[in-house]
Design an enzyme around this catalytic site. Structure first.
Site, PDB file in Angstrom:
ATOM      1  N   HIS A   1       0.812  -1.213   0.000  1.00  0.00           N
ATOM      2  CA  HIS A   1       0.000   0.000   0.000  1.00  0.00           C
ATOM      3  C   HIS A   1       0.850   1.271   0.000  1.00  0.00           C
ATOM      4  O   HIS A   1       0.429   2.304  -0.526  1.00  0.00           O
ATOM      5  CB  HIS A   1      -0.956  -0.020   1.189  1.00  0.00           C
ATOM      6  CG  HIS A   1      -2.004  -1.075   1.078  1.00  0.00           C
ATOM      7  ND1 HIS A   1      -2.533  -1.750   2.161  1.00  0.00           N
ATOM      8  CD2 HIS A   1      -2.618  -1.595  -0.019  1.00  0.00           C
ATOM      9  CE1 HIS A   1      -3.424  -2.623   1.747  1.00  0.00           C
ATOM     10  NE2 HIS A   1      -3.486  -2.553   0.424  1.00  0.00           N
TER      11      HIS A   1
ATOM     12  N   HIS B   1      -8.883  -7.450  -7.009  1.00  0.00           N
ATOM     13  CA  HIS B   1      -9.144  -8.276  -5.822  1.00  0.00           C
ATOM     14  C   HIS B   1      -9.357  -7.312  -4.656  1.00  0.00           C
ATOM     15  O   HIS B   1      -8.537  -7.205  -3.746  1.00  0.00           O
ATOM     16  CB  HIS B   1      -7.981  -9.220  -5.527  1.00  0.00           C
ATOM     17  CG  HIS B   1      -7.696 -10.202  -6.632  1.00  0.00           C
ATOM     18  ND1 HIS B   1      -7.002  -9.861  -7.775  1.00  0.00           N
ATOM     19  CD2 HIS B   1      -8.002 -11.514  -6.744  1.00  0.00           C
ATOM     20  CE1 HIS B   1      -6.883 -10.935  -8.545  1.00  0.00           C
ATOM     21  NE2 HIS B   1      -7.489 -11.948  -7.948  1.00  0.00           N
TER      22      HIS B   1
ATOM     23  N   SER C   1      -6.740  -1.426  -0.251  1.00  0.00           N
ATOM     24  CA  SER C   1      -6.361  -0.693  -1.457  1.00  0.00           C
ATOM     25  C   SER C   1      -7.484   0.181  -2.014  1.00  0.00           C
ATOM     26  O   SER C   1      -7.210   1.280  -2.524  1.00  0.00           O
ATOM     27  CB  SER C   1      -5.846  -1.656  -2.532  1.00  0.00           C
ATOM     28  OG  SER C   1      -6.715  -2.739  -2.720  1.00  0.00           O
TER      29      SER C   1
ATOM     30  N   GLU D   1     -14.546  -7.811  -6.900  1.00  0.00           N
ATOM     31  CA  GLU D   1     -14.395  -8.754  -5.784  1.00  0.00           C
ATOM     32  C   GLU D   1     -15.284  -9.958  -6.035  1.00  0.00           C
ATOM     33  O   GLU D   1     -16.471  -9.816  -6.298  1.00  0.00           O
ATOM     34  CB  GLU D   1     -14.764  -8.080  -4.456  1.00  0.00           C
ATOM     35  CG  GLU D   1     -14.776  -8.994  -3.259  1.00  0.00           C
ATOM     36  CD  GLU D   1     -13.467  -9.753  -3.069  1.00  0.00           C
ATOM     37  OE1 GLU D   1     -13.527 -10.989  -2.892  1.00  0.00           O
ATOM     38  OE2 GLU D   1     -12.394  -9.104  -3.104  1.00  0.00           O
TER      39      GLU D   1
ATOM     40  N   ASP E   1     -15.015 -12.521 -11.305  1.00  0.00           N
ATOM     41  CA  ASP E   1     -13.658 -13.057 -11.327  1.00  0.00           C
ATOM     42  C   ASP E   1     -12.711 -11.975 -11.828  1.00  0.00           C
ATOM     43  O   ASP E   1     -13.022 -11.231 -12.765  1.00  0.00           O
ATOM     44  CB  ASP E   1     -13.606 -14.277 -12.252  1.00  0.00           C
ATOM     45  CG  ASP E   1     -12.194 -14.747 -12.499  1.00  0.00           C
ATOM     46  OD1 ASP E   1     -11.610 -15.353 -11.589  1.00  0.00           O
ATOM     47  OD2 ASP E   1     -11.663 -14.478 -13.595  1.00  0.00           O
ATOM     48  N   ALA E   2     -11.552 -11.901 -11.220  1.00  0.00           N
ATOM     49  CA  ALA E   2     -10.604 -10.838 -11.533  1.00  0.00           C
ATOM     50  C   ALA E   2     -10.179 -10.838 -12.990  1.00  0.00           C
ATOM     51  O   ALA E   2     -10.142  -9.786 -13.641  1.00  0.00           O
ATOM     52  CB  ALA E   2      -9.374 -10.977 -10.635  1.00  0.00           C
TER      53      ALA E   2
ATOM     54  N   ASP F   1      -4.001  -8.231  -7.105  1.00  0.00           N
ATOM     55  CA  ASP F   1      -3.532  -8.584  -5.761  1.00  0.00           C
ATOM     56  C   ASP F   1      -4.275  -9.830  -5.273  1.00  0.00           C
ATOM     57  O   ASP F   1      -5.142  -9.748  -4.414  1.00  0.00           O
ATOM     58  CB  ASP F   1      -3.786  -7.380  -4.845  1.00  0.00           C
ATOM     59  CG  ASP F   1      -3.467  -7.664  -3.400  1.00  0.00           C
ATOM     60  OD1 ASP F   1      -2.668  -8.577  -3.134  1.00  0.00           O
ATOM     61  OD2 ASP F   1      -4.034  -6.972  -2.529  1.00  0.00           O
TER      62      ASP F   1
END
Length: 280
Positions: free
Chosen positions: A18, A41, A99, A117, A142-143, A163
Site C-alpha cells: 500500500h 481483488h 487498497s 471482488e 472473477d478478476a 492482488d
C-alpha cells in the site's frame, strides 16, 4: 473462496504494497488529465483491526502498528500514512484502509475507480462501503474476467492493481497470463501485481513467465523480513510493476530500506531491479 483478508490486514506485506500504491497514485495525480484505477481483488475496503478476527492473528502489530503515531521512517511514506490517519482521526489505530480506500483518497473529481471482488459477502460489504459514491463502481466478478470487461478504460491513464489471495496453486501462472492479456488491451496503463515471497523458485518462474511475454518496462520491488530458508511462512512481499512512473525505482531504493528498518525482522532486506527495461 475461503480467504478473508481481515486476518492479515495491516501486516508488513500490506504496508509495503500500500505504500508503493500510494506513491503510484501520487504520480497519477501530478497531471491534470483524468485517470482510472481498477482493483481486481478489492476485498471489503476497510478493516477493523480491533475485531476478534484481526486480533486472533494480530499481524497488524508487526506492520502498521510499528508506523502509526510515530515519525515517518522516510518522507515518501507520507501519502500512505495520510490515508491510514484519515480513517483514524481520533489518533488511535482501529481502521486499516485496504487498497480501495487508499485509491479513493487519491481520486479527484475527474477520476474514477472500478472495484472487483469475487467473494459474495465481501462484494456486498464493498458495495455498502462505497454506496452513493459516483466515482466508484463495484462488480462481483472473477478478476481475470474483469480485465477483459474493463480494459481499456475510457481514460487514457490509470492503474490496474492485481492482488490475489494466492489460494489457487496456479495463481502465479494465472497472473502472468492475465497480465499478458491486459497489456495487449491497454499497453500504456500502469500494472502493479503483488506476490508473496515464500518459495523463491516460484517467484523466479513467475518473473520468467512475465519476461517471456516481451512486455517492456517491468520493475521488480521486494521487501523481505525473514531469511528465505523455508516456504512454510511468508518471508516477504513483492510487486511487479509495468510502466512504473518516472523515477519510482529511485524512490523505492531509498524508501524500502527505511521501511525494512522500521519493521520487525529476523533478516531479509530489499531489492529494486528492472526485469525488462524500456525498449529504446
Amino acid at each position: 473462496m475461503n480467504y478473508r483478508h481481515i486476518f492479515h490486514a495491516g501486516n508488513p506485506a500490506d504496508v509495503m504494497k500500500h505504500a508503493v500504491l500510494a506513491l503510484i497514485l501520487g504520480h497519477l495525480r501530478a497531471k491534470p488529465a483524468p485517470f482510472c484505477v481498477i482493483d481486481t481483488h478489492a476485498g471489503i475496503g476497510r478493516y477493523n483491526l480491533t475485531s476478534e478476527a484481526a486480533r486472533k492473528t494480530a499481524e497488524s502489530d508487526e506492520g502498521i502498528g510499528r508506523l502509526f503515531g510515530r515519525p515517518l521512517p522516510h518522507p515518501s511514506l507520507a501519502p500512505y500514512m495520510d490515508a491510514v490517519q484519515a480513517l483514524n482521526p481520533e489518533g488511535s489505530l482501529r481502521w486499516y484502509p485496504g487498497s480501495p480506500r487508499i485509491a479513493r483518497a487519491a481520486l479527484r473529481p475527474q477520476d474514477r475507480m472500478v472495484l472487483v471482488e469475487l467473494h459474495p459477502d465481501d462484494a456486498h460489504s464493498l458495495k455498502a462501503e462505497f454506496a452513493g459514491d459516483r466515482a466508484v463502481a463495484v462488480h462481483q466478478s472473477d478478476a481475470y474476467t474483469a480485465l477483459k470487461a474493463h480494459l481499456p478504460p475510457r481514460e487514457k491513464r490509470g492503474l490496474v492493481l492485481i492482488d490475489p489471495p494466492f489460494e489457487q496453486p496456479d495463481e502465479f501462472a494465472r497472473m502472468a497470463e492475465g497480465l499478458a492479456l491486459a497489456h495487449r488491451r491497454w499497453s500504456t496503463g500502469i500494472f502493479a501485481l503483488w506476490y508473496p515471497i515464500k518459495e523463491r523458485a516460484a517467484v523466479w518462474r513467475f518473473q520468467d513467465a512475465v519476461e517471456k511475454t516481451g512486455i517492456p518496462k517491468v520493475l521488480i520491488a521486494e521487501l523481505t523480513w525473514h531469511p528465505e530458508d523455508t516456504h512454510l511462512r511468508l518471508n516477504g512481499s513483492g510487486l511487479l510493476i509495468v510502466n512504473p512512473p518516472w523515477k519510482l525505482d529511485e524512490t523505492l531504493k531509498e524508501m524500502l530500506p527505511a521501511l525494512h528498518d522500521a519493521l520487525p525482522s529476523t533478516g531479509g532486506g530489499t531489492a529494486v531491479s528492472w526485469l525488462s527495461p524500456e525498449v529504446s
